[in-house]
Design a protein around this motif. Sequence first.
Motif, mmCIF file in Angstrom:
data_model
loop_
_atom_site.group_PDB
_atom_site.id
_atom_site.type_symbol
_atom_site.label_atom_id
_atom_site.label_comp_id
_atom_site.label_asym_id
_atom_site.label_seq_id
_atom_site.Cartn_x
_atom_site.Cartn_y
_atom_site.Cartn_z
ATOM 1 N N ARG A 320 0.822 -1.205 0.000
ATOM 2 C CA ARG A 320 0.000 0.000 0.000
ATOM 3 C C ARG A 320 0.860 1.260 0.000
ATOM 4 O O ARG A 320 0.610 2.217 -0.722
ATOM 5 C CB ARG A 320 -0.921 0.010 1.221
ATOM 6 N N GLY A 323 2.408 1.902 -3.535
ATOM 7 C CA GLY A 323 1.534 2.072 -4.688
ATOM 8 C C GLY A 323 1.322 0.823 -5.510
ATOM 9 O O GLY A 323 0.874 0.914 -6.645
ATOM 10 N N THR A 326 -3.670 -2.147 -6.612
ATOM 11 C CA THR A 326 -4.417 -1.708 -7.783
ATOM 12 C C THR A 326 -5.907 -1.749 -7.510
ATOM 13 O O THR A 326 -6.395 -2.620 -6.775
ATOM 14 C CB THR A 326 -4.093 -2.582 -8.994
ATOM 15 N N THR A 328 -8.165 -1.924 -10.037
ATOM 16 C CA THR A 328 -8.855 -2.369 -11.246
ATOM 17 C C THR A 328 -9.688 -3.623 -11.022
ATOM 18 O O THR A 328 -10.712 -3.806 -11.663
ATOM 19 C CB THR A 328 -7.836 -2.635 -12.359
ATOM 20 N N SER A 388 -2.989 12.892 -8.085
ATOM 21 C CA SER A 388 -2.202 12.341 -6.976
ATOM 22 C C SER A 388 -2.974 11.372 -6.100
ATOM 23 O O SER A 388 -2.364 10.683 -5.286
ATOM 24 C CB SER A 388 -1.657 13.484 -6.121
ATOM 25 N N HIS A 389 -4.313 11.294 -6.195
ATOM 26 C CA HIS A 389 -5.107 10.404 -5.354
ATOM 27 C C HIS A 389 -5.815 9.349 -6.210
ATOM 28 O O HIS A 389 -6.215 9.633 -7.339
ATOM 29 C CB HIS A 389 -6.165 11.199 -4.577
ATOM 30 N N PRO A 390 -5.987 8.147 -5.669
ATOM 31 C CA PRO A 390 -6.771 7.123 -6.384
ATOM 32 C C PRO A 390 -8.234 7.539 -6.500
ATOM 33 O O PRO A 390 -8.761 8.272 -5.657
ATOM 34 C CB PRO A 390 -6.608 5.880 -5.503
ATOM 35 N N LEU A 426 -4.945 9.290 -16.991
ATOM 36 C CA LEU A 426 -4.485 8.743 -15.719
ATOM 37 C C LEU A 426 -4.015 7.301 -15.897
ATOM 38 O O LEU A 426 -4.314 6.656 -16.900
ATOM 39 C CB LEU A 426 -5.621 8.795 -14.685
ATOM 40 N N GLU A 427 -3.273 6.781 -14.885
ATOM 41 C CA GLU A 427 -2.844 5.394 -14.915
ATOM 42 C C GLU A 427 -4.028 4.490 -14.596
ATOM 43 O O GLU A 427 -4.815 4.761 -13.689
ATOM 44 C CB GLU A 427 -1.718 5.164 -13.904
ATOM 45 N N SER A 430 -4.759 3.268 -10.988
ATOM 46 C CA SER A 430 -5.179 4.225 -9.972
ATOM 47 C C SER A 430 -6.642 4.625 -10.109
ATOM 48 O O SER A 430 -7.130 5.430 -9.327
ATOM 49 C CB SER A 430 -4.308 5.479 -10.043
ATOM 50 N N ALA A 460 -3.376 7.271 -0.409
ATOM 51 C CA ALA A 460 -2.991 6.150 -1.287
ATOM 52 C C ALA A 460 -3.290 4.838 -0.631
ATOM 53 O O ALA A 460 -3.085 4.672 0.561
ATOM 54 C CB ALA A 460 -1.494 6.248 -1.624
ATOM 55 N N ARG A 461 -3.760 3.877 -1.409
ATOM 56 C CA ARG A 461 -4.181 2.599 -0.852
ATOM 57 C C ARG A 461 -2.966 1.739 -0.594
ATOM 58 O O ARG A 461 -2.035 1.733 -1.326
ATOM 59 C CB ARG A 461 -5.104 1.895 -1.852
#
Length: 461
Positions: A320, A323, A326, A328, A388-390, A426-427, A430, A460-461
């Motif tokens: 966590r 990063g 995930t 998804t 910067s945040h999920p 974005l990625e 995230s 962040a998770r």
Amino acid sequence: MNRSVAVGLFVLIGFALFTAGLFLIGNRHEAFQKHLTLYTEFADLSGLAKGSKVEVGGMDAGRIEEISIPNSPSSKFRVRFRIIDTFRGLVRKDSVASITTAGLVGDTYLSVGPGSSASPSAVPNSTLGSKEPIELADLVGQAKGTIADVDETVKNANGLLTSVGGNLNVTLGTARGTLIDVDDVVGGLKRGEGPAGMLLHDPEVASSIRRTIANTEQVTSSLRITADQTNALVNDVSSRSIPQKIDDVLVSVRDAASNLDSTTKAVQTTIAELTQPDEHGVAAGVNLRDAISNVSTATGNMAEDSEALKHNLLTRGFFRKRGYYTLTNISPAVYRRDRLSASPGNHRSWLGTDQLFHQASNGTEELSSAGKELIDQELAKYGDAVVSHPIMVEGYSAGTNTVEKIETSRARAILVRNYILSRFHLESMSVGAVALDDQPPKGAGRTTWNGVSIVLLSRAR
């Protein structure tokens, strides 16, 4: 004592001279240098013999070591030769060996052309492609046949031109006879003989007769010029070096055919090396298929192991913080239990179905233009925190059928997630999507919803 010293010096000087001579001879024959041994094959050696020199790029590089005689007419002479190791960088797998003669009657030697930079270096004891030599006798024989054909063509042209010249002579004779007749007629007219003599007193008739005579003389001059041009054409054909030009064309065609044959052999050799079985007799295709299968299995195992570590009690904190977690593929049950889903620090945007979607022509829901603008406005409120945040997109459906609610809520969440990814670049790891039927997580501020909730997670998770 002096005599002993002189004898010793004489022996030492003789030994030194012998050593120097041995070194020079060995260096001349490359006996003290490292060599690379290679092979090539020819159907006709054209005078190439054991001990003949080998050139690489036009420079002396080695010698012929051995020539193996074939055991059947269909086989070829196998030539083993060696070159100095310093030429290794020039000799590649696609290098071609050819038999060359120094001048017309000079020594025969083996010439190895430098390969291309894209091809790997030739390994020791490998076989290079070859280019069969062109015999001078064959070229002379073909040149004789070509010259004979040209001579026959020139003879035919001479016969044709002779016939044309004869016809021209007949025409000229006819023209001369015509001129004689015209002179007789003119003489009679001048003497006033016959009724036509009376016309001499008419100036217009006299002028017309003069023009006719002038035109006849002009025709005669043109016929002479034509005969002269015909003779010049015959001389030009005879003086041109047609046989030499035809012979040059034949040599160019033969070289092109030889190069094509060498290229075909190189391609066949490469295919054979790629498809030949390994030391256990297994084909290259089977080995490649097994290797791909093993790689796929290994990567699948690694993915499963890493996913297990992410959820392990002892290691999930490590993932966590760095990063690796995930969003998804998170399941609805895990998402509801996670304390971050209902954290008071999260930023939520509740967007209803009628604000985001409209029905497409095929009966499915799709994002409307107004819905896309609404999503842009909501995310713009958070500024740089979007990057910067999920972000988690929660999908909701207020239907009565459980299966229908799951399908609809998931489809809505995926539609909004895909739009956010493409719109803000974005990625994918995230931005997540989760289908929650019609029940938000506890502490989210609502007990039921029909639409989508965009959640900007607080950390962040």
